[in-house]
Write a protein that holds these residues in place. Sequence first.
Motif, PDB file in Angstrom:
ATOM      1  N   ALA A 153       0.830  -1.201   0.000  1.00  0.00           N
ATOM      2  CA  ALA A 153       0.000   0.000   0.000  1.00  0.00           C
ATOM      3  C   ALA A 153       0.865   1.252   0.000  1.00  0.00           C
ATOM      4  N   PRO A 154       0.541   2.226  -0.840  1.00  0.00           N
ATOM      5  CA  PRO A 154       1.253   3.512  -0.774  1.00  0.00           C
ATOM      6  C   PRO A 154       0.836   4.268   0.483  1.00  0.00           C
ATOM      7  N   ASP A 155       1.775   4.931   1.112  1.00  0.00           N
ATOM      8  CA  ASP A 155       1.484   5.608   2.373  1.00  0.00           C
ATOM      9  C   ASP A 155       0.439   6.701   2.244  1.00  0.00           C
ATOM     10  N   ASP A 156       0.307   7.254   1.039  1.00  0.00           N
ATOM     11  CA  ASP A 156      -0.615   8.377   0.853  1.00  0.00           C
ATOM     12  C   ASP A 156      -1.940   7.944   0.222  1.00  0.00           C
ATOM     13  N   ALA A 157      -2.301   6.660   0.310  1.00  0.00           N
ATOM     14  CA  ALA A 157      -3.529   6.179  -0.307  1.00  0.00           C
ATOM     15  C   ALA A 157      -4.747   6.862   0.310  1.00  0.00           C
ATOM     16  N   ASP A 158      -5.621   7.368  -0.558  1.00  0.00           N
ATOM     17  CA  ASP A 158      -6.899   7.936  -0.130  1.00  0.00           C
ATOM     18  C   ASP A 158      -8.024   6.902  -0.199  1.00  0.00           C
ATOM     19  N   VAL A 159      -7.865   5.966  -1.159  1.00  0.00           N
ATOM     20  CA  VAL A 159      -8.903   4.981  -1.433  1.00  0.00           C
ATOM     21  C   VAL A 159      -8.244   3.612  -1.572  1.00  0.00           C
ATOM     22  N   ALA A 160      -8.876   2.590  -1.012  1.00  0.00           N
ATOM     23  CA  ALA A 160      -8.415   1.214  -1.190  1.00  0.00           C
ATOM     24  C   ALA A 160      -9.519   0.434  -1.882  1.00  0.00           C
ATOM     25  N   PHE A 161      -9.175  -0.249  -2.962  1.00  0.00           N
ATOM     26  CA  PHE A 161     -10.141  -1.034  -3.741  1.00  0.00           C
ATOM     27  C   PHE A 161      -9.645  -2.466  -3.826  1.00  0.00           C
ATOM     28  N   GLY A 162     -10.450  -3.410  -3.364  1.00  0.00           N
ATOM     29  CA  GLY A 162     -10.061  -4.814  -3.425  1.00  0.00           C
ATOM     30  C   GLY A 162     -10.364  -5.525  -2.128  1.00  0.00           C
ATOM     31  N   GLN A 163      -9.314  -6.117  -1.563  1.00  0.00           N
ATOM     32  CA  GLN A 163      -9.426  -6.836  -0.296  1.00  0.00           C
ATOM     33  C   GLN A 163      -8.250  -6.448   0.599  1.00  0.00           C
ATOM     34  N   ARG A 207      -9.689   7.271   3.203  1.00  0.00           N
ATOM     35  CA  ARG A 207     -11.031   7.800   3.465  1.00  0.00           C
ATOM     36  C   ARG A 207     -12.133   6.871   2.970  1.00  0.00           C
ATOM     37  N   TRP A 208     -11.785   5.903   2.144  1.00  0.00           N
ATOM     38  CA  TRP A 208     -12.804   4.989   1.622  1.00  0.00           C
ATOM     39  C   TRP A 208     -12.156   3.652   1.284  1.00  0.00           C
ATOM     40  N   ILE A 209     -12.798   2.570   1.745  1.00  0.00           N
ATOM     41  CA  ILE A 209     -12.420   1.210   1.379  1.00  0.00           C
ATOM     42  C   ILE A 209     -13.578   0.605   0.607  1.00  0.00           C
ATOM     43  N   GLY A 210     -13.318   0.176  -0.616  1.00  0.00           N
ATOM     44  CA  GLY A 210     -14.322  -0.502  -1.420  1.00  0.00           C
ATOM     45  C   GLY A 210     -13.932  -1.953  -1.593  1.00  0.00           C
ATOM     46  N   VAL A 211     -14.596  -2.871  -0.899  1.00  0.00           N
ATOM     47  CA  VAL A 211     -14.228  -4.280  -0.964  1.00  0.00           C
ATOM     48  C   VAL A 211     -15.009  -4.974  -2.078  1.00  0.00           C
ATOM     49  N   THR A 212     -14.356  -5.946  -2.691  1.00  0.00           N
ATOM     50  CA  THR A 212     -14.913  -6.617  -3.868  1.00  0.00           C
ATOM     51  C   THR A 212     -15.619  -7.912  -3.494  1.00  0.00           C
ATOM     52  N   SER A 213     -16.373  -7.873  -2.436  1.00  0.00           N
ATOM     53  CA  SER A 213     -17.146  -9.034  -1.987  1.00  0.00           C
ATOM     54  C   SER A 213     -18.409  -8.511  -1.324  1.00  0.00           C
TER      55      SER A 213
END
Length: 311
Positions: free
Chosen positions: A35-45, A58-64
Amino acid sequence: MAPLTIWCNLDLPEEAVAELRRGTEGHRVILGSEAPDDADVAFGQPPPDSALALPSLRWIGVTSAGYTRYDTPGFRESLHARDAVLSNSSSVFDEPCAQHLLAMMLAFARQLPEALRDQFGERRWPADRIRSESWLLQDQTVVIVGYGAIARRFIELAAPFGLRIMALRRHVRGDELVPTYPIEELGRLLGEADHLANILPANASTDGLLDADRFAATKPGACFYNIGRGTTVDQNALIAALESGQLSAAFLDVTDPEPLPSEHPLWSAPNCFITPHSAGGHRGEWSRLVRHFLQNLRRFESGEELKDRVI
């Protein structure tokens, strides 16, 4: 909105990666397990600990559809403290899972497993027996344990079959499509179920909820379906109910553990049919997941409520 740093830890097929990059033009997309230290959004798991270690997230979008490992008091409190949100992908998987559940019911009603047993076995052409043991779904009762996107879509798909459907959920909202009751009333409704459909998520309150007492209270000869999570069922009690005839059949898309070991007694339990956690699968699945994320990205950019937000 300033450009976002979006971290995706999925091993996406090339066409899905291309679609993701086209849809995130103007933002910075980082693919990979780090993960990049400056991530604003995480997409996946993203692993929960890794996600919470990102100060700008600020937002986690999980793919399940399931999000059990994020559904803890500590994780929720951490997200709320930073004004961050988590969404799942229920609206990607509601259609295939609902179709899978309906297919299970129709397969039992039309005695398809028995016909296949004959085809792959002695080929005796048992027409009289299969015809006489087939049934119609009209006027039969379905009790759904766990009301969410999958249950709602199943109810819509099942409408032409004339089923009587009731549901149970943790918090009744009043906007459900069928009569719906608090989960605490499960014992009262089990005796009416010709079909008991489990769509419960995995969490501390659902672990082993469907146990020997619940199966004993179910209408004799009922069919059981599980497209929720394997941990919600006492599998030894399920096997005993199948062996005694209390349940006439079971169709499982989820088990505990997964993959199910080849020597596990569920494989040989009478009238127990298993699919390998494939209910949500469909052609174009990865592209639909990416498109779902991109639709939510547009909402995130404009400050709108995210679709399938769960935290």
